[in-house]
Design a protein around this motif. Sequence first.
Motif, mmCIF file in Angstrom:
data_model
loop_
_atom_site.group_PDB
_atom_site.id
_atom_site.type_symbol
_atom_site.label_atom_id
_atom_site.label_comp_id
_atom_site.label_asym_id
_atom_site.label_seq_id
_atom_site.Cartn_x
_atom_site.Cartn_y
_atom_site.Cartn_z
ATOM 1 N N GLU A 167 -9.157 -1.405 0.856
ATOM 2 C CA GLU A 167 -8.185 -0.560 1.630
ATOM 3 C C GLU A 167 -7.277 0.059 0.859
ATOM 4 O OE1 GLU A 167 -9.596 -4.369 3.939
ATOM 5 O OE2 GLU A 167 -8.966 -4.031 2.126
ATOM 6 N N GLU A 168 -6.583 -0.683 -0.161
ATOM 7 C CA GLU A 168 -5.978 0.156 -1.122
ATOM 8 C C GLU A 168 -6.597 1.285 -1.728
ATOM 9 O OE1 GLU A 168 -3.100 -3.548 -2.425
ATOM 10 O OE2 GLU A 168 -4.739 -3.155 -3.392
ATOM 11 N N ARG A 169 -7.946 1.323 -2.143
ATOM 12 C CA ARG A 169 -8.709 2.402 -2.640
ATOM 13 C C ARG A 169 -8.633 3.412 -1.659
ATOM 14 N NH1 ARG A 169 -10.946 0.838 -7.526
ATOM 15 N NH2 ARG A 169 -11.059 -1.278 -7.986
ATOM 16 N N ALA A 170 -9.127 3.431 -0.523
ATOM 17 C CA ALA A 170 -9.237 4.434 0.533
ATOM 18 C C ALA A 170 -7.856 4.992 0.968
ATOM 19 C CB ALA A 170 -9.606 3.575 1.873
ATOM 20 N N THR A 176 0.986 -1.151 0.104
ATOM 21 C CA THR A 176 -0.047 -0.022 0.013
ATOM 22 C C THR A 176 0.839 1.167 0.128
ATOM 23 O OG1 THR A 176 -1.633 -1.271 1.208
ATOM 24 C CG2 THR A 176 -1.972 1.328 1.143
ATOM 25 N N ILE A 177 2.015 1.052 1.025
ATOM 26 C CA ILE A 177 2.794 2.409 0.851
ATOM 27 C C ILE A 177 3.476 2.623 -0.574
ATOM 28 C CG2 ILE A 177 5.063 3.180 1.722
ATOM 29 C CD1 ILE A 177 4.376 1.792 4.401
ATOM 30 N N ASN A 178 4.062 1.569 -1.003
ATOM 31 C CA ASN A 178 4.403 1.589 -2.615
ATOM 32 C C ASN A 178 3.442 2.102 -3.538
ATOM 33 O OD1 ASN A 178 7.114 1.222 -1.781
ATOM 34 N ND2 ASN A 178 6.817 -1.058 -1.847
ATOM 35 N N LEU A 179 2.199 1.847 -3.491
ATOM 36 C CA LEU A 179 1.252 2.262 -4.556
ATOM 37 C C LEU A 179 0.866 3.638 -4.112
ATOM 38 C CD1 LEU A 179 -1.270 -0.979 -3.981
ATOM 39 C CD2 LEU A 179 0.008 -0.096 -5.991
ATOM 40 N N ALA A 210 -13.357 9.468 6.415
ATOM 41 C CA ALA A 210 -14.194 8.416 7.051
ATOM 42 C C ALA A 210 -13.968 7.084 6.224
ATOM 43 C CB ALA A 210 -15.512 8.819 6.987
ATOM 44 N N GLU A 211 -13.699 6.949 4.985
ATOM 45 C CA GLU A 211 -13.615 5.720 4.099
ATOM 46 C C GLU A 211 -12.330 5.066 4.426
ATOM 47 O OE1 GLU A 211 -14.298 2.381 1.577
ATOM 48 O OE2 GLU A 211 -15.850 4.099 2.749
ATOM 49 N N ALA A 212 -11.058 5.965 4.703
ATOM 50 C CA ALA A 212 -9.788 5.619 5.280
ATOM 51 C C ALA A 212 -9.595 5.185 6.621
ATOM 52 C CB ALA A 212 -8.588 6.554 4.876
ATOM 53 N N VAL A 239 -2.386 1.856 -11.846
ATOM 54 C CA VAL A 239 -2.561 2.640 -10.598
ATOM 55 C C VAL A 239 -2.921 4.267 -10.892
ATOM 56 C CG1 VAL A 239 -1.045 3.856 -8.715
ATOM 57 C CG2 VAL A 239 -0.634 1.433 -9.255
ATOM 58 N N ALA A 240 -2.778 4.665 -11.922
ATOM 59 C CA ALA A 240 -3.255 6.066 -12.348
ATOM 60 C C ALA A 240 -4.799 5.778 -12.706
ATOM 61 C CB ALA A 240 -2.474 6.528 -13.692
ATOM 62 N N ALA A 241 -5.141 4.617 -12.913
ATOM 63 C CA ALA A 241 -6.861 4.620 -12.959
ATOM 64 C C ALA A 241 -7.158 3.581 -12.088
ATOM 65 C CB ALA A 241 -7.094 4.044 -14.529
ATOM 66 N N TRP A 242 -6.680 3.768 -10.945
ATOM 67 C CA TRP A 242 -7.328 2.618 -9.935
ATOM 68 C C TRP A 242 -8.834 2.761 -9.778
ATOM 69 C CZ3 TRP A 242 -9.847 4.440 -5.726
ATOM 70 C CH2 TRP A 242 -9.505 6.208 -5.103
ATOM 71 N N ARG A 243 -9.591 3.984 -9.801
ATOM 72 C CA ARG A 243 -10.887 3.809 -9.682
ATOM 73 C C ARG A 243 -11.748 2.852 -10.725
ATOM 74 N NH1 ARG A 243 -9.325 8.851 -8.186
ATOM 75 N NH2 ARG A 243 -9.963 9.939 -6.422
ATOM 76 N N GLU A 244 -11.019 2.980 -11.849
ATOM 77 C CA GLU A 244 -11.729 2.193 -12.861
ATOM 78 C C GLU A 244 -11.402 0.723 -13.167
ATOM 79 O OE1 GLU A 244 -10.200 5.341 -13.479
ATOM 80 O OE2 GLU A 244 -12.119 6.469 -13.019
#
Length: 153
Positions: A86-89, A36-39, A113-115, A74-79
Motif C-alpha cells: 500500500e505504501e509503495r503504491a 502513509t501521508i507523512n511518507l 491501477a496499483e494505487a 524513503v528516497a530508495a523505497w523501490r529497492e
Amino acid sequence: MTARMPNPAIVAGPDVIPALLSVAGAVKNTGVPETTINLIYLRVSQINGSSWNVHKHAGDLKEAGESAERISTVAAWRETPFFTPEERAALALAEAATRLSDRQDAVSDEVWAEAAKYFSDQQLAGILLATGLSNLWHRLIPTTRQPAGPVGG
C-alpha cells in the motif's frame, strides 16, 4: 543559507496559514493512514530538494515512532523491503503526480491501477491532495531559501 524573505505563507497575510493547515487537516480525514501521508510528504520533499520540508517530515516520522531504517530509505523505497504494498503504491502515485513533466503519460494507468487496488476514491483524493499541498509548499520554501530547522521567518 540566508532566507530571501520570511515564509511567504506568513507574509501573505493571516488567512493563508490557517487555510493551508485546514487542507492538511482535511487530508487526514480521507482515510489514508497518517504514516502513509507523512511518507508522501517526505518523499515529495526529497524529490523537490526542499531541505526545510525534508527535515520537518523526517522529524514528524521519527516523532511518530517510525524506524530510522524506514525514514532513511524513503528516497530508495523501490529497492528496500521496508514498505508495505500500500505504501509503495501511494509513493509511486505521489512521485508520478510530482514529476508530471518527466514523461508523456505523467501518471500511467499502471501506477493509477496499483494505487486503486489499495485505496478508495476518497483515499486516492487524499493522496493527491497531500501531494499537491506538499508541492505547493515546495514552490514557496526553496524559492525563498527558507533554511532547514525550526519553524519561523
